[in-house]
Scaffold this motif. Structure first.
Motif, short mmCIF file in Angstrom:
data_model
loop_
_atom_site.label_atom_id
_atom_site.label_comp_id
_atom_site.label_asym_id
_atom_site.label_seq_id
_atom_site.Cartn_x
_atom_site.Cartn_y
_atom_site.Cartn_z
N LEU A 42 16.49 6.33 13.85
CA LEU A 42 17.36 5.16 14.12
C LEU A 42 17.98 5.16 12.56
N GLN A 43 17.75 5.30 11.15
CA GLN A 43 17.85 5.24 10.25
C GLN A 43 18.52 6.00 9.52
N PRO A 44 20.35 6.97 10.00
CA PRO A 44 20.85 7.84 9.32
C PRO A 44 20.44 8.42 8.68
N ASP A 45 20.18 7.35 7.25
CA ASP A 45 19.61 7.72 5.16
C ASP A 45 17.99 8.41 5.50
N GLY A 46 17.48 8.31 6.93
CA GLY A 46 15.71 8.63 6.62
C GLY A 46 15.86 9.49 7.51
N ILE A 47 16.22 9.63 8.34
CA ILE A 47 16.15 11.63 8.79
C ILE A 47 15.94 12.79 7.63
N GLN A 48 14.93 12.95 8.14
CA GLN A 48 14.36 14.69 7.15
C GLN A 48 14.98 15.83 7.55
N ASN B 118 9.98 21.99 17.34
CA ASN B 118 8.70 21.04 17.76
C ASN B 118 9.20 19.52 16.63
N LEU B 119 8.95 18.49 16.72
CA LEU B 119 10.07 17.50 16.56
C LEU B 119 8.31 17.14 16.02
N PRO B 120 8.55 16.49 14.65
CA PRO B 120 7.30 16.34 13.45
C PRO B 120 6.79 14.93 14.23
N PRO B 121 5.35 14.72 13.66
CA PRO B 121 5.20 13.56 14.46
C PRO B 121 5.32 12.17 13.96
N GLN B 122 5.49 12.61 12.73
CA GLN B 122 6.59 10.92 12.13
C GLN B 122 7.17 10.25 12.97
N THR B 123 8.28 11.12 13.89
CA THR B 123 9.57 10.87 14.42
C THR B 123 8.82 9.23 15.22
N SER B 124 8.24 9.02 15.85
CA SER B 124 7.94 8.42 16.75
C SER B 124 7.85 6.81 15.74
N ASN B 125 8.16 6.52 14.41
CA ASN B 125 8.18 5.29 14.17
C ASN B 125 9.73 4.93 14.19
N GLY B 126 10.33 4.74 14.87
CA GLY B 126 11.80 4.76 14.81
C GLY B 126 12.39 5.06 13.33
N CYS B 127 12.09 6.27 12.55
CA CYS B 127 13.02 6.30 11.32
C CYS B 127 13.77 7.43 12.03
N ASP C 281 14.51 17.90 8.98
CA ASP C 281 14.20 19.52 9.69
C ASP C 281 14.07 18.25 11.23
N GLN C 282 14.05 16.69 11.31
CA GLN C 282 14.95 16.61 12.37
C GLN C 282 16.04 16.74 12.40
N LEU C 283 16.79 16.48 11.48
CA LEU C 283 18.07 16.08 11.68
C LEU C 283 18.82 17.85 12.22
N ASP C 284 18.16 18.76 12.01
CA ASP C 284 18.35 20.10 12.51
C ASP C 284 17.89 20.41 13.81
N ILE C 285 16.75 19.92 14.20
CA ILE C 285 16.66 19.85 15.79
C ILE C 285 17.69 18.69 16.73
N LEU C 286 17.81 17.53 16.18
CA LEU C 286 18.98 16.76 16.39
C LEU C 286 20.05 17.60 16.82
N LYS C 287 20.30 18.61 15.91
CA LYS C 287 21.98 19.19 16.18
C LYS C 287 21.88 20.27 16.77
N SER C 288 20.68 20.70 16.36
CA SER C 288 20.94 22.79 17.55
C SER C 288 20.74 22.01 18.89
N PHE D 80 13.99 9.84 18.77
CA PHE D 80 14.78 11.33 18.80
C PHE D 80 15.86 10.98 20.29
N MET D 81 15.09 10.05 21.43
CA MET D 81 16.56 10.10 22.56
C MET D 81 18.08 9.54 21.89
#
Length: 264
Positions: A45-51, A34-43, A53-60, A167-168
């Motif tokens: 795209l900024q590697p330093d701003g990836i939380q 489950n992607l957290p809601p804040q991924t829709s704001n473009g964060c 849990d978001q990074l874990d989803i991307l890696k998986s 995300f994509m």
């Protein structure tokens, strides 16, 4: 005799357990992330701003793709099925999962405009690409020799997308190669804007990325436009962005519409 029946019963139960375990191994349940809601704001795209849990989803998701699996992902228009476009076995899996006609092409998805020049022969100005991408538009161009020859081998053309979805875009960037992309539904069935609408496909994919409800109520998908003929364009599918796409192609860049060249 009671003892013998007990032995037979134990053997039978053991065999049933083995069969059940084998069935589970052959048809594993998809990992729903489950992607957290804040991924829709473009964060993303900024590697330093990836939380984390978001990074874990991307890696998986990247790991599943690199393993040759098919994943279900959100885009800016619909939910899609994706695999590595350069992996011929994975591409076949997509067709099998959807029950898709092998003569119907798959689009590719990349993270940056520069990648389009690697996998396609571009005959329009870069500024035109930048006006339409990222966005809900699929551009059909002549394919280059870099693209997997087993992907759409029946046509010299390929549709390419850069979804306006953080995300994509980040997923493509992390994979470092194009994704083959198609809608997440059985062939000829309704396109999906929520993960539960294609739940029957979950057992067939490795990962389902739940990005919440996608706002394209029309379910038309991206606008598909053929730009393979220099100076001309033709719409293959009107999609959800027909008017703004026509405005860019016709009014801004003066391309001529070619109604006879609408088939991919």
């Amino acid at each position: 005799m009671p003892a013998l029946r007990h032995i037979y019963k134990q053997i039978l139960l053991s065999q049933i357990c083995k069969l059940s375990t084998a069935a589970m191994i052959k048809s594993p349940a998809a990992k729903v992330l489950n992607l957290p809601p804040q991924t829709s704001n473009g964060c993303l795209l900024q590697p330093d701003g990836i939380q984390q849990d978001q990074l874990d989803i991307l890696k998986s998701t990247v790991n599943a793709l690199k393993d040759g699996e098919v994943v279900a992902v959100p885009t800016d228009t619909l939910y899609g099925l994706a695999c590595l476009a350069q992996n011929s076995v994975a591409v076949k899996k997509v067709y099998d999962i959807k029950g898709r006609n092998g003569q119907k092409p798959l689009a590719i998805c990349v993270g940056e405009i520069e990648e389009i020049y690697k996998y396609c022969k571009v005959s329009v100005k870069r500024e035109l690409l930048e006006d339409l991408l990222p966005g809900p538009v699929t551009l059909v161009l002549e394919r280059s020799a870099e693209l997997n020859p087993d992907l759409n081998p029946f046509t010299p053309l390929v549709g390419v997308r850069i979804p306006d979805h953080p995300f994509m875009r980040r997923l493509c960037q992390m994979c470092g190669e194009p994704l083959a992309l198609t809608s997440a539904n059985m062939s000829s069935q309704t396109s999906t804007v929520d993960v539960h609408e294609f739940q029957e496909l979950w057992p067939k994919v490795a990962v389902v990325v739940n990005g919440g409800h996608i706002g394209d109520q029309s379910r038309q998908g991206s606008t598909v436009v053929n730009l393979s003929v220099p100076g001309r364009f033709s719409f293959i599918r009107p999609g959800c962005a027909l008017a703004p796409t026509l405005n860019v192609l016709d009014r801004k860049y003066g391309l001529l519409e070619d109604s006879e060249n609408q088939k991919l």
